[in-house]
Design an enzyme around this catalytic site. Sequence first.
Site, mmCIF file in Angstrom:
data_model
loop_
_atom_site.group_PDB
_atom_site.id
_atom_site.type_symbol
_atom_site.label_atom_id
_atom_site.label_comp_id
_atom_site.label_asym_id
_atom_site.label_seq_id
_atom_site.Cartn_x
_atom_site.Cartn_y
_atom_site.Cartn_z
ATOM 1 N N GLY A 1 -2.506 -6.076 -0.064
ATOM 2 C CA GLY A 1 -2.903 -7.474 0.072
ATOM 3 C C GLY A 1 -3.095 -7.935 1.511
ATOM 4 O O GLY A 1 -4.055 -8.643 1.823
ATOM 5 N N CYS B 1 4.892 4.827 21.775
ATOM 6 C CA CYS B 1 5.914 5.171 22.763
ATOM 7 C C CYS B 1 7.143 5.664 22.010
ATOM 8 O O CYS B 1 7.889 4.892 21.440
ATOM 9 C CB CYS B 1 6.255 3.932 23.569
ATOM 10 S SG CYS B 1 7.218 4.316 25.005
ATOM 11 N N GLY C 1 0.822 -1.207 0.000
ATOM 12 C CA GLY C 1 0.000 0.000 0.000
ATOM 13 C C GLY C 1 0.857 1.258 0.000
ATOM 14 O O GLY C 1 0.530 2.253 -0.663
HETATM 15 N N1 PLP Z 1 -2.718 3.128 4.126
HETATM 16 C C1 PLP Z 1 -3.443 2.735 5.178
HETATM 17 C C2 PLP Z 1 -4.732 3.433 5.463
HETATM 18 C C3 PLP Z 1 -3.004 1.704 5.994
HETATM 19 O O1 PLP Z 1 -3.736 1.331 7.042
HETATM 20 C C4 PLP Z 1 -1.772 1.064 5.686
HETATM 21 C C5 PLP Z 1 -1.234 0.005 6.558
HETATM 22 O O2 PLP Z 1 -1.352 0.066 7.774
HETATM 23 C C6 PLP Z 1 -1.063 1.500 4.560
HETATM 24 C C7 PLP Z 1 -1.560 2.535 3.802
HETATM 25 C C8 PLP Z 1 0.240 0.884 4.176
HETATM 26 O O3 PLP Z 1 0.052 -0.371 3.582
HETATM 27 P P1 PLP Z 1 1.277 -1.391 3.480
HETATM 28 O O4 PLP Z 1 1.488 -1.939 4.854
HETATM 29 O O5 PLP Z 1 0.823 -2.441 2.512
HETATM 30 O O6 PLP Z 1 2.436 -0.625 2.985
#
Ligand code: PLP
Length: 393
Positions: A200, A325, A72
């Site tokens: 994923g 923290c 992501g």
């Molecule tokens: N965007 C959001 C809203 C998320 O919750 C996350 C992961 O916690 C990400 C992006 C990042 O995704 P990834 O862990 O696949 O890089």
Amino acid sequence: MMKTIYLDNNATTQVAPEVVEVMLPYFHELYGNPSSMHSFGGQVAGKVREAREKVADLIGASPEEIIFTSCGTESDNTAILSALAAHLEKRHIVTSRVEHPAIKVLCSHLSKKGYRITELPVNGDGLLDMDQYERSLTPDTAVVSLMWANNETGVFFPVEKAAKMARERGILFHSDAVQAVGKIPISMMINDIDMLSLSGHKIHGPKGIGILYVRKGTKFSPFLVGGHQEKNRRGGTENIPSIIGLGKACEVAKLNLSTENTTVRRLRDRLENEILARVPECRINGDRVNRLPNTTNISFGFVEGESILLMMDEYGICASSGSACTSGSLQPSHVLRAMGVPFTMAHGSIRFSLSVYSREEEIDFVIAKIPPIIGRLRELSPFWKPDNQRAMS
Ligand code: PLP
């Protein structure tokens, strides 16, 4: 061995057994490179195509609009940087104060390079002021990036409406839908969003795979350059087992959408209502209507989230706290701070995030354990007096 009660699905999810099953042959039998000229590699290309179709199907897109990435975070970074590359003359980005670090930290880097960043505030329920949003859009705005659902509170932003407003002004619109995909129905056919990120491991697929949806006709500039993979939109040999797994995860997620909205929602509501009824001085953070069906963010006054997590851990209960923290001091999360949650409350916040694997008896167990945990911690707190209850109400 103690049973794990996993209520931290917004952090990551269990890979669905049927996903693991379809992935396995691609490690040791069908390990060819889809770009190879031989048929051993070539047969994999067909399977990648099928996986792409399944991902597209979950979000109502066409397969050509799907680019496989590594996560992501990569999708988010790619979307913003691509939009800036498409409009070199524009130097303004609109986003919000509660975005994931994958957007937030990138924007703070970009601000050091001379870009102007508008981080829209949210109200106490985590919602955007759409008039303020409209006023933030200028002829210099290259891209808007707003998350579909917040990872800490589950609160939705009206991204479809926001995208329409951006489109009317010729501004590209990206949405981080990492938390929304698979939990609520999404159809790119009926909105104006230009780019959308998905990951994923949040939808019972493997870690290390994501997608960036790029609407047909959107000017695109790759983040990773090198090989010609992904039609020159993302260099690097494809992570085949994970692509196959993500395809399956999307297929399963589509089938589970109604369970998210019924069973998962009911369990979440029960957990939340029972805790509110049994524990004094606690509150829900975020709008209770406009949010994901699986998430609840609860603040317990006069206790620290980290202590609650440690005590829950003794019972095998996994969740997250809304504070981190850092250098010895407990800083409430940027999301809760942006919402103006009082410090005493933000320190004691816990996010429970359920999944289709969550069971009624697990929720019962958590409901039974939370009140004594909070009670014990409050007894240790110099600030907790039973009449605090009246003083604060
Ligand atoms: N965007 C959001 C809203 C998320 O919750 C996350 C992961 O916690 C990400 C992006 C990042 O995704 P990834 O862990 O696949 O890089």
